[in-house]
Design an enzyme around this catalytic site. Structure first.
Site, PDB file in Angstrom:
ATOM      1  N   TYR A 152       0.988  -1.273   0.007  1.00 33.60           N
ATOM      2  CA  TYR A 152      -0.090   0.029  -0.101  1.00 33.60           C
ATOM      3  C   TYR A 152       0.852   1.370  -0.011  1.00 33.60           C
ATOM      4  O   TYR A 152       0.820   2.232  -0.745  1.00 33.60           O
ATOM      5  CB  TYR A 152      -0.832  -0.040   1.172  1.00 33.60           C
ATOM      6  CG  TYR A 152      -1.708   1.347   1.427  1.00 33.60           C
ATOM      7  CD1 TYR A 152      -2.574   1.572   0.383  1.00 33.60           C
ATOM      8  CD2 TYR A 152      -1.487   2.014   2.499  1.00 33.60           C
ATOM      9  CE1 TYR A 152      -3.250   2.796   0.635  1.00 33.60           C
ATOM     10  CE2 TYR A 152      -2.292   3.159   2.576  1.00 33.60           C
ATOM     11  CZ  TYR A 152      -3.185   3.724   1.649  1.00 33.60           C
ATOM     12  OH  TYR A 152      -3.899   4.882   1.846  1.00 33.60           O
TER      13      TYR A 152
HETATM   14  P1  NAP Z   1     -12.994   4.169   1.040  1.00 31.22           P
HETATM   15  O1  NAP Z   1     -13.948   4.725   2.124  1.00 31.22           O
HETATM   16  O2  NAP Z   1     -12.824   2.831   1.369  1.00 31.22           O
HETATM   17  O3  NAP Z   1     -13.916   4.622  -0.073  1.00 31.22           O
HETATM   18  C1  NAP Z   1     -13.124   4.271  -1.360  1.00 31.22           C
HETATM   19  C2  NAP Z   1     -13.827   4.944  -2.607  1.00 31.22           C
HETATM   20  O4  NAP Z   1     -12.869   4.304  -3.546  1.00 31.22           O
HETATM   21  C3  NAP Z   1     -15.156   4.300  -2.934  1.00 31.22           C
HETATM   22  O5  NAP Z   1     -15.975   5.376  -3.561  1.00 31.22           O
HETATM   23  C4  NAP Z   1     -14.984   3.151  -4.163  1.00 31.22           C
HETATM   24  O6  NAP Z   1     -16.130   2.965  -4.688  1.00 31.22           O
HETATM   25  C5  NAP Z   1     -13.831   3.465  -4.633  1.00 31.22           C
HETATM   26  N1  NAP Z   1     -13.117   2.402  -5.160  1.00 31.22           N
HETATM   27  C6  NAP Z   1     -12.211   1.427  -4.412  1.00 31.22           C
HETATM   28  N2  NAP Z   1     -11.702   0.718  -5.367  1.00 31.22           N
HETATM   29  C7  NAP Z   1     -12.311   1.072  -6.663  1.00 31.22           C
HETATM   30  C8  NAP Z   1     -12.069   0.239  -7.831  1.00 31.22           C
HETATM   31  N3  NAP Z   1     -11.385  -0.666  -8.038  1.00 31.22           N
HETATM   32  N4  NAP Z   1     -12.849   0.918  -8.679  1.00 31.22           N
HETATM   33  C9  NAP Z   1     -13.611   1.984  -8.656  1.00 31.22           C
HETATM   34  N5  NAP Z   1     -13.973   2.490  -7.352  1.00 31.22           N
HETATM   35  C10 NAP Z   1     -13.187   1.974  -6.300  1.00 31.22           C
HETATM   36  O7  NAP Z   1     -11.927   4.845   1.297  1.00 31.22           O
HETATM   37  P2  NAP Z   1     -11.159   6.236   1.857  1.00 31.22           P
HETATM   38  O8  NAP Z   1     -10.817   5.883   3.210  1.00 31.22           O
HETATM   39  O9  NAP Z   1     -12.244   7.406   1.846  1.00 31.22           O
HETATM   40  O10 NAP Z   1      -9.841   6.561   1.006  1.00 31.22           O
HETATM   41  C11 NAP Z   1      -9.836   7.390  -0.038  1.00 31.22           C
HETATM   42  C12 NAP Z   1      -8.301   7.493  -0.406  1.00 31.22           C
HETATM   43  O11 NAP Z   1      -7.785   8.231   0.527  1.00 31.22           O
HETATM   44  C13 NAP Z   1      -7.642   6.271  -0.733  1.00 31.22           C
HETATM   45  O12 NAP Z   1      -6.822   6.528  -2.049  1.00 31.22           O
HETATM   46  C14 NAP Z   1      -6.816   6.014   0.462  1.00 31.22           C
HETATM   47  O13 NAP Z   1      -5.673   5.312   0.071  1.00 31.22           O
HETATM   48  C15 NAP Z   1      -6.606   7.362   0.778  1.00 31.22           C
HETATM   49  N6  NAP Z   1      -6.159   7.641   2.409  1.00 31.22           N
HETATM   50  C16 NAP Z   1      -7.181   7.277   3.296  1.00 31.22           C
HETATM   51  C17 NAP Z   1      -6.744   7.358   4.623  1.00 31.22           C
HETATM   52  C18 NAP Z   1      -7.962   7.082   5.585  1.00 31.22           C
HETATM   53  O14 NAP Z   1      -7.285   6.823   6.784  1.00 31.22           O
HETATM   54  N7  NAP Z   1      -9.167   6.883   5.227  1.00 31.22           N
HETATM   55  C19 NAP Z   1      -5.436   7.645   4.732  1.00 31.22           C
HETATM   56  C20 NAP Z   1      -4.486   7.916   4.001  1.00 31.22           C
HETATM   57  C21 NAP Z   1      -5.040   7.762   2.629  1.00 31.22           C
HETATM   58  P3  NAP Z   1     -17.274   2.010  -4.753  1.00 31.22           P
HETATM   59  O15 NAP Z   1     -17.433   1.766  -3.246  1.00 31.22           O
HETATM   60  O16 NAP Z   1     -18.394   2.584  -5.423  1.00 31.22           O
HETATM   61  O17 NAP Z   1     -17.071   0.761  -5.383  1.00 31.22           O
END
Ligand code: NAP
Length: 249
Positions: A152
């Site tokens: 990751y």
């Molecule tokens: P999340 O709650 O799991 O939401 C993920 C989003 O990405 C959903 O809209 C999902 O769409 C979409 N997605 C995932 N895989 C996909 C695929 N193969 N094709 C199309 N859509 C896809 O994620 P999050 O925590 O908000 O994270 C968002 C970003 O921030 C990511 O890049 C993550 O690495 C980064 N990030 C998050 C954190 C944290 O603590 N949350 C920290 C650092 C970085 P569907 O559900 O509609 O498929």
């Protein structure tokens, strides 16, 4: 609404939930027409409805960005895009010796190849129209590797490297490229972690708490706006400080 992005079209990947949802809502509130992307049509329709209810403009395009043909179709259906936010991402935590080939491939394909292909497909149009903006969502784990988050973190570290490369490649063509690196943030994705892990990671930051998705989105909205006109090739850490990234009881 202050309308700093009126007349712009923004594609936000992974905008059906979490950080991407918050980014889509804020960019729309600034006047951008938002292409909401994700896989789940029901959540996509809800995001569009929420934006429209607030007076904004949006439409949904479904695509699985782990599939490169689908990424190319997404770019084609998005049309002319001025602001590309590469937010869709997955995190599958495992020690190196236990990481499966499928987890390796899925994280590289989703977190690294999809942003690469979207930039290849959409930046030439931005340049032809006189400029644009790319914001890559990375993570504090990209610069401070944490046990269990190897591939990751590596996928996002590569995206940060490309962020600096693209800033250099496209800067004189009027396209700014930056990354926003969140720390532990409350989202549907992190809500699925084992008990209390995300809160523990939040307690381990200097601020002693997790972020709300809106706190990450504010920085993305700023960096995509004309107010950030001299910000290029930057990695903007939004991690609460003290990035040891170890859960604290
Ligand atoms: P999340 O709650 O799991 O939401 C993920 C989003 O990405 C959903 O809209 C999902 O769409 C979409 N997605 C995932 N895989 C996909 C695929 N193969 N094709 C199309 N859509 C896809 O994620 P999050 O925590 O908000 O994270 C968002 C970003 O921030 C990511 O890049 C993550 O690495 C980064 N990030 C998050 C954190 C944290 O603590 N949350 C920290 C650092 C970085 P569907 O559900 O509609 O498929």
């Amino acid at each position: 609404m202050t309308n700093t992005l009126t007349g712009k079209t923004a594609l936000v990947t992974g905008a059906t939930a979490g950080i991407g949802y918050a980014i889509a809502v804020q960019l729309a509130a600034e006047g951008a027409e938002v292409v909401v992307h994700g896989r789940n049509a029901e959540r996509g329709a809800k995001t569009v409805q929420d934006i429209e209810n607030a007076g904004g403009k949006a439409r949904f395009v479904a695509a699985d960005v782990s599939n490169v043909a689908d990424v190319r179709r997404l770019a084609d259906e998005a049309g002319d895009v001025d602001i590309l936010v590469n937010n869709a991402g997955i995190y599958r935590f495992a020690p190196t010796v236990d990481t499966t080939d499928a987890d390796f491939d899925d994280q590289i394909d989703t977190n690294l190849r999809a942003p690469y292909v979207l930039v290849q497909k959409l930046v030439p149009g931005m340049i032809a129209r006189g400029g644009g903006n790319v914001v890559n969502i990375t993570t504090v784990v990209a610069s401070t590797p944490a046990a269990g988050a190897g591939i990751y973190g590596a996928s996002k570290a590569a995206l940060e490297s490309l962020t600096k490369l693209w800033a250099d490649e496209f800067g004189t063509s009027g396209v700014r490229v930056n990354a926003v690196a969140p720390g532990p943030t409350q989202t549907p994705g992190t809500a699925a972690f084992e008990a209390d892990l995300i809160e523990g990671l939040g307690r381990g930051t200097a601020l002693g708490r997790t972020a709300e998705a809106e706190e990450i989105a504010h920085v993305v909205t700023f960096v995509a706006s004309p107010a950030a006109s001299y910000v290029n090739g930057a990695i903007l850490t939004v991690g609460g400080g003290g990035q040891a990234l170890r859960p604290v009881a």
